[in-house]
Write a protein that holds these residues in place. Structure first.
Motif, PDB file in Angstrom:
ATOM      1  N   MET A  75      30.288  49.451 -16.743  1.00 20.06           N
ATOM      2  CA  MET A  75      28.646  50.275 -16.864  1.00 20.06           C
ATOM      3  C   MET A  75      29.362  51.777 -15.952  1.00 20.06           C
ATOM      4  SD  MET A  75      25.986  48.701 -17.197  1.00 20.06           S
ATOM      5  CE  MET A  75      24.668  49.473 -16.416  1.00 20.06           C
ATOM      6  N   ALA A  76      30.924  51.295 -14.647  1.00 22.22           N
ATOM      7  CA  ALA A  76      31.237  52.799 -14.050  1.00 22.22           C
ATOM      8  C   ALA A  76      30.711  53.855 -14.935  1.00 22.22           C
ATOM      9  CB  ALA A  76      32.715  52.447 -13.976  1.00 22.22           C
ATOM     10  N   GLU A  77      30.955  54.179 -15.798  1.00 24.10           N
ATOM     11  CA  GLU A  77      30.416  55.786 -15.997  1.00 24.10           C
ATOM     12  C   GLU A  77      28.856  56.329 -15.208  1.00 24.10           C
ATOM     13  OE1 GLU A  77      31.598  58.278 -18.082  1.00 24.10           O
ATOM     14  OE2 GLU A  77      33.266  56.884 -17.752  1.00 24.10           O
ATOM     15  N   HIS A  78      28.459  55.381 -15.664  1.00 23.18           N
ATOM     16  CA  HIS A  78      26.739  55.735 -15.469  1.00 23.18           C
ATOM     17  C   HIS A  78      26.122  55.099 -14.671  1.00 23.18           C
ATOM     18  CE1 HIS A  78      25.718  52.998 -17.931  1.00 23.18           C
ATOM     19  NE2 HIS A  78      26.163  53.218 -19.166  1.00 23.18           N
ATOM     20  N   CYS A  79      27.248  54.195 -13.394  1.00 24.97           N
ATOM     21  CA  CYS A  79      26.874  53.692 -12.117  1.00 24.97           C
ATOM     22  C   CYS A  79      27.462  54.902 -11.135  1.00 24.97           C
ATOM     23  CB  CYS A  79      27.318  52.536 -11.260  1.00 24.97           C
ATOM     24  SG  CYS A  79      27.486  51.644 -10.601  1.00 24.97           S
ATOM     25  N   SER A  80      26.411  55.509 -10.842  1.00 28.48           N
ATOM     26  CA  SER A  80      26.160  56.041  -9.287  1.00 28.48           C
ATOM     27  C   SER A  80      27.140  55.729  -7.389  1.00 28.48           C
ATOM     28  CB  SER A  80      24.820  56.622  -8.570  1.00 28.48           C
ATOM     29  OG  SER A  80      24.285  57.001  -9.252  1.00 28.48           O
ATOM     30  N   ALA A  81      27.006  54.570  -8.342  1.00 25.78           N
ATOM     31  CA  ALA A  81      26.960  53.738  -6.433  1.00 25.78           C
ATOM     32  C   ALA A  81      28.738  53.391  -7.170  1.00 25.78           C
ATOM     33  CB  ALA A  81      26.471  52.446  -6.842  1.00 25.78           C
ATOM     34  N   SER A  82      29.288  53.468  -7.958  1.00 31.60           N
ATOM     35  CA  SER A  82      30.762  52.799  -8.299  1.00 31.60           C
ATOM     36  C   SER A  82      31.904  53.581  -7.173  1.00 31.60           C
ATOM     37  CB  SER A  82      31.186  52.549  -9.678  1.00 31.60           C
ATOM     38  OG  SER A  82      31.592  53.815 -10.565  1.00 31.60           O
ATOM     39  N   GLU A 113      19.145  53.559 -15.644  1.00 32.61           N
ATOM     40  CA  GLU A 113      20.616  53.305 -14.784  1.00 32.61           C
ATOM     41  C   GLU A 113      20.962  51.596 -15.776  1.00 32.61           C
ATOM     42  OE1 GLU A 113      21.279  54.103 -12.005  1.00 32.61           O
ATOM     43  OE2 GLU A 113      20.196  55.978 -12.140  1.00 32.61           O
ATOM     44  N   ARG A 146      35.063  65.325 -15.958  1.00 36.64           N
ATOM     45  CA  ARG A 146      35.253  65.305 -17.262  1.00 36.64           C
ATOM     46  C   ARG A 146      34.724  65.854 -18.455  1.00 36.64           C
ATOM     47  NH1 ARG A 146      32.278  59.653 -15.684  1.00 36.64           N
ATOM     48  NH2 ARG A 146      33.879  58.857 -14.414  1.00 36.64           N
ATOM     49  N   ASN A 183      28.820  62.848  -7.682  1.00 34.22           N
ATOM     50  CA  ASN A 183      28.770  62.476  -9.267  1.00 34.22           C
ATOM     51  C   ASN A 183      28.109  63.374 -10.155  1.00 34.22           C
ATOM     52  OD1 ASN A 183      27.710  59.416  -8.213  1.00 34.22           O
ATOM     53  ND2 ASN A 183      27.068  59.599 -10.417  1.00 34.22           N
ATOM     54  N   LEU A 212      26.740  61.629  -2.291  1.00 36.36           N
ATOM     55  CA  LEU A 212      26.947  60.712  -3.369  1.00 36.36           C
ATOM     56  C   LEU A 212      25.927  61.419  -4.704  1.00 36.36           C
ATOM     57  CD1 LEU A 212      25.431  57.006  -3.894  1.00 36.36           C
ATOM     58  CD2 LEU A 212      27.100  58.531  -4.783  1.00 36.36           C
TER      59      LEU A 212
END
Lengths: 126, 126
Positions: free
Chosen positions: B85-92, A21, A125, A118, A114
Motif C-alpha cells: 500500500m505504501a505507494e498510495h498510503c499517506s501514513a507510510s 485510500e 517520482r 506526499n 504530511l
DNA sequence: TTAATTCAGACTAATTTAGTAGGATTTAGA
DNA sequence: TCTAAATCCTACTAAATTAGTCTGAATTAA
C-alpha cells in the motif's frame, strides 16, 4: 430550508475516501465514526453528505490520530501504565524513555506537513 | 574431569533469575533458550549449571534483545515490511521515520548503561 | 417519497502473545 | 555408577487483540 451539505465544500463521503485510500467502506465508516466522536472530523448526514476536518491540517497531528484510533502511544503496555513491576524491572526506564521519544515525534507530524511530504514524493517520482 | 560449571563465576541459574525478576521459571526457561540460540547468553548444563552473558554488558543493546525476543522493532507491521500500500498510503512515511527513531534509541541503550541507571535509581531512593 | 448517505453497535474470524506441560538430556558429586 | 540438579526441546493452551463484517436505523436533499 438551507442545504447543510453544500456548506462544506471540502467534504468527502465514505465511498470517495474508501476508493482513494483502498479501504473497505464498511471499515472506513467505523473509523470515521471514532474520529468524529473524538472531534477530529465533522460530518453532514443524508444525501450529499460526507466528512470534513474539524480543524486546520496544521493543527491535527499524527499523535492525536494514533491515540484516538489505536489507543495510547506506547512501545509496551507497561510503559505508560503504572506497572507494579517497575520497582524491580530493569527495563522499565527504557520503555518509558522510548515512549517519550515516540510521542515527541508523532506530535510533531501535522497533517499539513504530511500533505506537503506526499506532494514532494509524487513530484520526485514523476 | 574439569568442572565446567565452576569456570563462569557470574553465571546464574533459572531459579535464581526467576526469583530476582519475578518471572515464572518455566517461562524464563523458554526466553533463555531463545537468547542462547541467538548467542546473547551462553549456558552450562547439568548440576551447578546456569546462564551467563556471551558478551560484555557494554556490547549488548536493548535493540538486540528486543529484536530477538519480540521480533522486528516497528511501530506498525507495515513500517519495515515492504507494504504494497505504501505507494498510495499517506501514513507510510510517518511509520518508517518513527521506526528509525525507535531503532536509533534502542540500539544506544547498552546493558552497561542500564545497569548504571538502575544503580543510580536505587541510590536516589534510599 | 425516495435514494443516498451517516450512525450505531453487535458480531466474527484470524492472529498474536504469554505462559504451561511433560519429559529428554547433561553433568557434578557422593 | 547412581542420583539430583540443572538445561534443553517442542508441542500445547488460553486469553486478548485486531481487522473487518453485518444489519438495520436515522437523517436529509431533491
Amino acid at each position: 430550508m438551507m442545504n447543510l451539505a453544500a456548506d462544506f465544500p471540502t467534504k468527502k463521503n465514505i465511498k470517495e475516501i474508501s476508493q482513494e485510500e483502498h479501504i473497505s467502506s464498511k471499515y472506513l465508516e467505523k473509523l470515521m465514526g471514532i474520529l468524529k466522536k473524538n472531534q477530529l472530523v465533522r460530518s453532514v448526514q443524508g444525501q450529499g453528505g460526507g466528512y470534513f476536518l474539524a480543524k486546520k491540517p496544521g493543527q491535527i497531528t499524527a499523535g492525536e490520530i494514533v491515540e484516538i484510533l489505536d489507543g495510547p502511544i506506547a512501545p509496551m503496555k507497561c510503559s505508560s501504565a503504572k506497572c507494579k513491576m517497575a520497582e524491580h524491572c530493569s527495563a522499565s526506564s527504557v520503555w518509558s524513555e522510548l515512549e517519550k521519544e515516540m510521542k515527541k515525534f508523532l506530535y510533531k507530524q501535522t497533517l499539513e506537513k504530511l500533505i506537503k511530504n506526499n506532494q514532494t514524493k509524487k513530484y520526485v517520482r514523476k
